[in-house]
Write an enzyme that holds these catalytic residues in place. Structure first.
Site, PDB file in Angstrom:
ATOM      1  N   LYS A 181      14.799 -23.469  -8.816  1.00  0.00           N
ATOM      2  CA  LYS A 181      13.893 -23.553  -7.669  1.00  0.00           C
ATOM      3  C   LYS A 181      12.485 -23.657  -8.207  1.00  0.00           C
ATOM      4  O   LYS A 181      12.214 -23.188  -9.317  1.00  0.00           O
ATOM      5  CB  LYS A 181      14.006 -22.290  -6.799  1.00  0.00           C
ATOM      6  CG  LYS A 181      13.666 -22.541  -5.357  1.00  0.00           C
ATOM      7  CD  LYS A 181      14.854 -23.095  -4.610  1.00  0.00           C
ATOM      8  CE  LYS A 181      14.448 -23.616  -3.244  1.00  0.00           C
ATOM      9  NZ  LYS A 181      15.656 -23.915  -2.437  1.00  0.00           N
ATOM     10  N   ASP A 210      12.167 -28.597  -0.119  1.00  0.00           N
ATOM     11  CA  ASP A 210      12.471 -27.303   0.515  1.00  0.00           C
ATOM     12  C   ASP A 210      11.351 -27.112   1.540  1.00  0.00           C
ATOM     13  O   ASP A 210      10.737 -28.110   1.955  1.00  0.00           O
ATOM     14  CB  ASP A 210      12.508 -26.186  -0.549  1.00  0.00           C
ATOM     15  CG  ASP A 210      13.086 -24.878  -0.017  1.00  0.00           C
ATOM     16  OD1 ASP A 210      14.323 -24.772   0.072  1.00  0.00           O
ATOM     17  OD2 ASP A 210      12.313 -23.955   0.332  1.00  0.00           O
TER      18      ASP A 210
HETATM   19  O1  2IT Z   1      17.813 -24.607  -0.519  1.00  0.00           O
HETATM   20  C1  2IT Z   1      18.325 -25.707  -0.832  1.00  0.00           C
HETATM   21  O2  2IT Z   1      19.526 -25.814  -1.083  1.00  0.00           O
HETATM   22  C2  2IT Z   1      17.438 -26.866  -0.868  1.00  0.00           C
HETATM   23  N1  2IT Z   1      16.260 -26.732  -0.594  1.00  0.00           N
HETATM   24  C3  2IT Z   1      17.975 -28.207  -1.281  1.00  0.00           C
HETATM   25  C4  2IT Z   1      18.015 -28.320  -2.763  1.00  0.00           C
HETATM   26  C5  2IT Z   1      18.427 -29.673  -3.277  1.00  0.00           C
HETATM   27  O3  2IT Z   1      18.395 -29.819  -4.517  1.00  0.00           O
HETATM   28  O4  2IT Z   1      18.772 -30.567  -2.508  1.00  0.00           O
END
Ligand code: 2IT
Length: 446
Positions: A124, A164
């Site tokens: 993240k 996100d």
């Molecule tokens: O919380 C999540 O799963 C996302 N924000 C998507 C992450 C992604 O790599 O598509």
């Protein structure tokens, strides 16, 4: 495993990082029993290793705003776990972003990605930059400055960021433009959530919300119920809430509440295509308010300062932020007869709220299972990019549907209780954990 000892150690290493500690405690409590049946896990110190991110990259992001003033933000990428694939997870731009928030999200992402059945590790990232009130040009300059630092740390087989909260298609476009310029490569696989004309996947914008509703459908089916004709209250009005509202309406449910930081929209007649489209307009305005919805649609009512959970509903779906549904909200929902709650946002409910739902015996499922359709579709985008092809919307939607049914099945397999009820929290945590733990074990001490 001794959960309290492990948590005490973690609190010493990460003092005051309450969201991170909350996410870890939930997983440890869920897996404790299974873990203790595997002495090889204990011997390889799997949990002690799994709760620490592989690495955290922190950097300064300096940019110039429209009035010519110099602004400085902090950027992060938490590369949490790469046991089952390259790091994968979203970027969050929000004023409250800090290392604790990104560690909890990276930790959750690791288990969620394991649940998707696809080969993706957990990560993240993001920044304390707030898009609220920013012009398009400011957002572009910030994204460019952010990528100037991040680009060396990512790649299609290394780490693949996505959107996100605060990062949608527009931001991914600006980030990719700068990446391409710096890397001198047209490497679409480095980010997901891209535009449809340059390597993006159909259905990716809808996927988190659609997948969540497919999961809820399976959950209700398992309990002998159906979603048709039921009332749904959801929080938020961004991309995820939009996808959830679209699919819930399509499946015959009535979405009677959406909300923002300014209050809730009570929408007793449910959604129409115009209302659903208007949600996107509201979000794109960067004002972070829902009140204008009631001016545009007079059959809806704006209630200032109230949450979506004050509206009487069958099904409650937090779709905005972590810990947005607390113990008191859960009590209010239960008193109003709510019988199903599913986190669409990551860690949407506080531990107190989950305890209330579980005590009342209503259907409840956690974010890492419910919202996994978003990242799963990112995984499908990666596959399409690697193979230089693009699937039709129907193909992607079918694959998404199948993946959500597999996730539901895994939750049932690991979460079925002696009385036949499904503990989805336990099921999702154990299923995700087992996959990552086995991969770590087989790859040795690294
Ligand atoms: O919380 C999540 O799963 C996302 N924000 C998507 C992450 C992604 O790599 O598509």
């Amino acid at each position: 495993m001794n959960v309290n000892n492990l948590m005490a150690d973690l609190e010493r290493k990460h003092p005051g990082e309450s969201e991170y500690l909350q996410a870890v405690r939930e997983v440890l409590e869920s897996v404790e029993e299974v873990y203790n049946e595997h002495p090889e896990f204990e011997k390889a110190k799997i949990v002690e290793r799994m709760v620490e991110p592989d690495r955290i990259i922190t950097f300064r992001v300096t940019w110039v705003d429209d009035s010519g003033e110099i602004q400085t933000n902090i950027g992060y990428r938490v590369q949490f776990n790469s046991a089952i694939g390259p790091y994968k997870g979203g970027l969050r731009f929000h004023s409250a972003v800090n290392p604790s928030m990104l560690k909890f999200l990276g930790f959750e992402q690791t288990f969620k990605n394991a649940l998707t059945t696809l080969p993706m590790g957990g990560a993240k990232g993001g920044s304390d930059f707030s898009p609220k009130g920013k012009s398009d040009a400011e957002i572009m300059r910030f994204c460019q400055a952010f990528m100037l630092e991040l680009w060396k740390n990512i790649g299609p087989d290394t780490d693949v960021p996505a959107g996100d909260v605060g990062v949608g298609g527009r931001e991914i476009g600006y980030l990719y433009g700068m990446y391409k310029k710096l890397a001198r490569e047209y490497n679409t696989g480095v980010l997901t959530g891209k535009g449809i004309t340059w390597g993006g996947s159909l259905i990716r914008p809808e996927a988190t919300g659609f997948g969540a509703l497919y999961f809820v459908q399976h959950m209700l089916h398992q309990a002998g119920k159906s979603i048709e004709g039921k009332t749904v209250a959801l929080s938020g009005f961004g991309n995820v809430a939009w996808g959830a509202a679209t699919k819930a309406t399509e499946l015959g449910a009535k979405v009677i509440a959406i909300s923002g930081p300014d209050g809730v929209i009570y929408n007793p007649n449910g959604m129409t295509p115009e209302k659903i489209d208007y949600m996107l307009e509201l979000r794109a305005s960067n004002r972070d308010i829902v009140a204008p919805f009631a001016e545009r649609f007079p059959d809806a009512q704006f209630i200032a300062g109230k949450k979506a959970w004050s509206i009487k509903c069958d099904i409650a779906l937090p779709c905005a932020f972590q810990n947005e549904l607390n113990g008191d909200d859960a009590k209010e929902l239960l008193a109003n007869g709510t019988w199903c709650a599913a986190e669409v946002s990551n860690m949407g409910c506080t531990p107190e709220a989950i305890a209330e739902f579980q005590r009342a015996g209503i259907l409840f499922a956690p974010g890492k299972a419910v919202n996994a359709g978003g990242v799963a579709t990112s995984g499908l985008e990666m596959t399409q990019n690697a193979q230089h092809l693009s699937w039709s919307a129907e193909e992607v939607d079918n694959k998404l549907h199948y993946i959500m049914s597999q996730i539901h099945e895994a939750c049932v397999r690991y979460g079925e209780q002696p009385d036949g009820c499904i503990n989805y929290v336990k099921g999702a945590n154990i299923a995700g954990f087992m996959k990552v733990a086995h991969a770590m074990l087989e790859q040795g001490i690294i």
